[in-house]
Design a protein around this motif. Sequence first.
Motif, PDB file in Angstrom:
ATOM      1  N   ALA A 112       2.750  -6.229  -3.083  1.00  0.00           N
ATOM      2  CA  ALA A 112       3.662  -5.240  -3.650  1.00  0.00           C
ATOM      3  C   ALA A 112       3.986  -4.082  -2.718  1.00  0.00           C
ATOM      4  CB  ALA A 112       3.083  -4.698  -4.950  1.00  0.00           C
ATOM      5  N   TYR A 113       3.821  -4.267  -1.420  1.00  0.00           N
ATOM      6  CA  TYR A 113       4.159  -3.201  -0.488  1.00  0.00           C
ATOM      7  C   TYR A 113       5.557  -2.653  -0.751  1.00  0.00           C
ATOM      8  CZ  TYR A 113       0.276  -4.837   2.508  1.00  0.00           C
ATOM      9  OH  TYR A 113      -0.951  -5.192   3.014  1.00  0.00           O
ATOM     10  N   VAL A 114       6.501  -3.576  -0.990  1.00  0.00           N
ATOM     11  CA  VAL A 114       7.897  -3.168  -1.152  1.00  0.00           C
ATOM     12  C   VAL A 114       8.088  -2.232  -2.341  1.00  0.00           C
ATOM     13  CG1 VAL A 114       8.613  -5.116  -2.622  1.00  0.00           C
ATOM     14  CG2 VAL A 114      10.268  -4.077  -1.038  1.00  0.00           C
ATOM     15  N   LYS A 115       7.194  -2.318  -3.318  1.00  0.00           N
ATOM     16  CA  LYS A 115       7.309  -1.467  -4.502  1.00  0.00           C
ATOM     17  C   LYS A 115       7.140   0.015  -4.170  1.00  0.00           C
ATOM     18  CE  LYS A 115       7.528  -4.851  -7.634  1.00  0.00           C
ATOM     19  NZ  LYS A 115       8.666  -5.081  -8.531  1.00  0.00           N
ATOM     20  N   VAL A 116       6.450   0.299  -3.064  1.00  0.00           N
ATOM     21  CA  VAL A 116       6.276   1.689  -2.646  1.00  0.00           C
ATOM     22  C   VAL A 116       6.994   1.957  -1.326  1.00  0.00           C
ATOM     23  CG1 VAL A 116       4.136   2.052  -3.921  1.00  0.00           C
ATOM     24  CG2 VAL A 116       4.023   1.169  -1.587  1.00  0.00           C
ATOM     25  N   GLY A 117       7.980   1.116  -1.010  1.00  0.00           N
ATOM     26  CA  GLY A 117       8.788   1.351   0.177  1.00  0.00           C
ATOM     27  C   GLY A 117       8.136   0.981   1.486  1.00  0.00           C
ATOM     28  N   LEU A 118       7.181   0.037   1.437  1.00  0.00           N
ATOM     29  CA  LEU A 118       6.483  -0.389   2.644  1.00  0.00           C
ATOM     30  C   LEU A 118       6.708  -1.869   2.907  1.00  0.00           C
ATOM     31  CD1 LEU A 118       3.089   1.493   2.134  1.00  0.00           C
ATOM     32  CD2 LEU A 118       4.936   2.110   3.708  1.00  0.00           C
ATOM     33  N   SER A 119       6.365  -2.295   4.114  1.00  0.00           N
ATOM     34  CA  SER A 119       6.378  -3.704   4.489  1.00  0.00           C
ATOM     35  C   SER A 119       4.932  -4.171   4.664  1.00  0.00           C
ATOM     36  CB  SER A 119       7.169  -3.904   5.786  1.00  0.00           C
ATOM     37  OG  SER A 119       6.725  -2.991   6.784  1.00  0.00           O
ATOM     38  N   PRO A 120       4.678  -5.478   4.534  1.00  0.00           N
ATOM     39  CA  PRO A 120       3.291  -5.973   4.577  1.00  0.00           C
ATOM     40  C   PRO A 120       2.637  -5.787   5.938  1.00  0.00           C
ATOM     41  CG  PRO A 120       4.739  -7.565   3.523  1.00  0.00           C
ATOM     42  CD  PRO A 120       5.619  -6.535   4.165  1.00  0.00           C
ATOM     43  N   ASP A 121       1.312  -5.738   5.920  1.00  0.00           N
ATOM     44  CA  ASP A 121       0.516  -5.785   7.136  1.00  0.00           C
ATOM     45  C   ASP A 121      -0.580  -6.822   6.932  1.00  0.00           C
ATOM     46  OD1 ASP A 121      -1.100  -4.410   5.358  1.00  0.00           O
ATOM     47  OD2 ASP A 121      -1.315  -2.604   6.572  1.00  0.00           O
ATOM     48  N   GLY A 122      -1.529  -6.877   7.855  1.00  0.00           N
ATOM     49  CA  GLY A 122      -2.631  -7.820   7.720  1.00  0.00           C
ATOM     50  C   GLY A 122      -2.259  -9.269   7.983  1.00  0.00           C
ATOM     51  N   PHE A 138       4.299   5.699  -7.964  1.00  0.00           N
ATOM     52  CA  PHE A 138       3.142   4.887  -8.363  1.00  0.00           C
ATOM     53  C   PHE A 138       2.034   5.776  -8.904  1.00  0.00           C
ATOM     54  CE2 PHE A 138      -0.922   2.848  -7.621  1.00  0.00           C
ATOM     55  CZ  PHE A 138      -0.704   1.556  -8.083  1.00  0.00           C
ATOM     56  N   ARG A 139       1.761   6.860  -8.226  1.00  0.00           N
ATOM     57  CA  ARG A 139       0.678   7.755  -8.649  1.00  0.00           C
ATOM     58  C   ARG A 139       1.019   8.475  -9.950  1.00  0.00           C
ATOM     59  NH1 ARG A 139      -0.631  11.120  -3.280  1.00  0.00           N
ATOM     60  NH2 ARG A 139      -2.564  11.688  -4.345  1.00  0.00           N
ATOM     61  N   GLU A 140       2.312   8.725 -10.160  1.00  0.00           N
ATOM     62  CA  GLU A 140       2.745   9.419 -11.374  1.00  0.00           C
ATOM     63  C   GLU A 140       3.117   8.468 -12.504  1.00  0.00           C
ATOM     64  OE1 GLU A 140       5.949  11.804  -9.893  1.00  0.00           O
ATOM     65  OE2 GLU A 140       4.635  12.857  -8.460  1.00  0.00           O
ATOM     66  N   LYS A 141       2.950   7.166 -12.240  1.00  0.00           N
ATOM     67  CA  LYS A 141       3.206   6.122 -13.246  1.00  0.00           C
ATOM     68  C   LYS A 141       4.627   6.209 -13.811  1.00  0.00           C
ATOM     69  CE  LYS A 141      -1.623   5.505 -14.607  1.00  0.00           C
ATOM     70  NZ  LYS A 141      -2.178   6.259 -13.492  1.00  0.00           N
ATOM     71  N   ARG A 142       5.590   6.232 -12.880  1.00  0.00           N
ATOM     72  CA  ARG A 142       6.999   6.267 -13.269  1.00  0.00           C
ATOM     73  C   ARG A 142       7.785   5.339 -12.359  1.00  0.00           C
ATOM     74  NH1 ARG A 142       9.634   8.953  -9.300  1.00  0.00           N
ATOM     75  NH2 ARG A 142       8.460  10.493  -8.080  1.00  0.00           N
ATOM     76  N   PRO A 143       8.982   4.929 -12.733  1.00  0.00           N
ATOM     77  CA  PRO A 143       9.800   4.095 -11.862  1.00  0.00           C
ATOM     78  C   PRO A 143      10.200   4.873 -10.612  1.00  0.00           C
ATOM     79  CG  PRO A 143      10.608   3.998 -14.123  1.00  0.00           C
ATOM     80  CD  PRO A 143       9.615   5.109 -14.069  1.00  0.00           C
ATOM     81  N   ALA A 144      10.243   4.169  -9.481  1.00  0.00           N
ATOM     82  CA  ALA A 144      10.652   4.805  -8.245  1.00  0.00           C
ATOM     83  C   ALA A 144      12.171   4.877  -8.159  1.00  0.00           C
ATOM     84  CB  ALA A 144      10.116   4.026  -7.038  1.00  0.00           C
ATOM     85  N   ALA A 145      12.668   5.943  -7.571  1.00  0.00           N
ATOM     86  CA  ALA A 145      14.106   6.115  -7.360  1.00  0.00           C
ATOM     87  C   ALA A 145      14.368   6.106  -5.859  1.00  0.00           C
ATOM     88  CB  ALA A 145      14.585   7.431  -7.977  1.00  0.00           C
ATOM     89  N   ASN A 162      -6.125   1.554  -0.134  1.00  0.00           N
ATOM     90  CA  ASN A 162      -6.206   2.688  -1.046  1.00  0.00           C
ATOM     91  C   ASN A 162      -4.941   3.540  -0.911  1.00  0.00           C
ATOM     92  OD1 ASN A 162      -6.811   5.321  -2.146  1.00  0.00           O
ATOM     93  ND2 ASN A 162      -8.955   4.662  -2.222  1.00  0.00           N
ATOM     94  N   LEU A 163      -4.118   3.561  -1.971  1.00  0.00           N
ATOM     95  CA  LEU A 163      -2.827   4.246  -1.894  1.00  0.00           C
ATOM     96  C   LEU A 163      -2.990   5.754  -1.734  1.00  0.00           C
ATOM     97  CD1 LEU A 163       0.063   3.204  -1.898  1.00  0.00           C
ATOM     98  CD2 LEU A 163       0.232   3.865  -4.294  1.00  0.00           C
ATOM     99  N   ASN A 164      -4.038   6.330  -2.300  1.00  0.00           N
ATOM    100  CA  ASN A 164      -4.266   7.767  -2.110  1.00  0.00           C
ATOM    101  C   ASN A 164      -4.534   8.086  -0.645  1.00  0.00           C
ATOM    102  OD1 ASN A 164      -3.942   8.561  -4.804  1.00  0.00           O
ATOM    103  ND2 ASN A 164      -6.019   7.909  -5.301  1.00  0.00           N
ATOM    104  N   ARG A 165      -5.252   7.180   0.039  1.00  0.00           N
ATOM    105  CA  ARG A 165      -5.508   7.383   1.463  1.00  0.00           C
ATOM    106  C   ARG A 165      -4.200   7.274   2.247  1.00  0.00           C
ATOM    107  NH1 ARG A 165      -6.871   4.586   6.065  1.00  0.00           N
ATOM    108  NH2 ARG A 165      -6.589   2.575   5.050  1.00  0.00           N
ATOM    109  N   LEU A 166      -3.343   6.331   1.862  1.00  0.00           N
ATOM    110  CA  LEU A 166      -2.058   6.187   2.538  1.00  0.00           C
ATOM    111  C   LEU A 166      -1.197   7.432   2.346  1.00  0.00           C
ATOM    112  CD1 LEU A 166      -0.909   2.505   1.863  1.00  0.00           C
ATOM    113  CD2 LEU A 166      -1.706   3.515   4.007  1.00  0.00           C
ATOM    114  N   ALA A 167      -1.230   7.975   1.141  1.00  0.00           N
ATOM    115  CA  ALA A 167      -0.456   9.194   0.888  1.00  0.00           C
ATOM    116  C   ALA A 167      -0.898  10.320   1.814  1.00  0.00           C
ATOM    117  CB  ALA A 167      -0.598   9.609  -0.575  1.00  0.00           C
TER     118      ALA A 167
END
Length: 261
Positions: A133-143, A249-256, A64-69
Amino acid sequence: MAVLHGERRGRVLVLTIDDPTTRNALGPDIYEAGAEALRRAGEDPGIGAVVLTGAGATFSSGGNLNRLAGLRDGTPEAVRAGIQGLHGFVQAIRTCSKPVIAAVEGGAAGAGFSLMLACDLVVAARGARFVLAYVKVGLSPDGGATAFLAQTLPRQLAAELAMEGGVVEAERLHQAGIVNALCEPGAALDTALARAGTLATGPGEAIASIKRLLDAAYAGGLDAQLDCERDSFVANLFHADAGEGIAAFREKRPAAFGGVG
């Protein structure tokens, strides 16, 4: 809140991740319940196989990305503890003496993809979509995702999935050998149950030993890789890139992204 349902189908235990509001997003309650259910299944002589699936039209949308935030406002130690919950579920899949089959409808993302990769066999509906898609939000995979991809795929394909974070369909994963069987949409659970039923009536000790032998072929790999994934995830979560990626991601815009450490 997501729940994990357990249902006996003869000698097969079906575990279903269920949270329609988040497309079966994962969290600490699911991790704990899943690990405990698999521990009990391994000790139960009446269970010969396990099927892991998601309710409705999706296997799991991942963490849950909101929980991660929200976790970014806490401490790295708290994040590590949360990741250990997911890793406990993954390790329970791998160490369960009974074969575990993933039945995938719709698709699996992030940690949901990792859980699928941890399973011994995978049945997926045609057209199901998978994304790491972890990389899309600046993260690396887990699990365990990087461990399992490195074990099963050429490095270049594993790098494509993890570094680009693009969507890949079940048909391509079937060709690559990750998905064992394709079926028509809506038939993943029944198809997985048929395979699980066959395994559940087989020689349990021999099947358990085969599972151990397959894992032993990568001796020292998964546990160390899970620790590396946890530490990389925590470091990345508290980096500015993850703050920007999650916000975008939450604001539905491209990341910079800044592109520098």
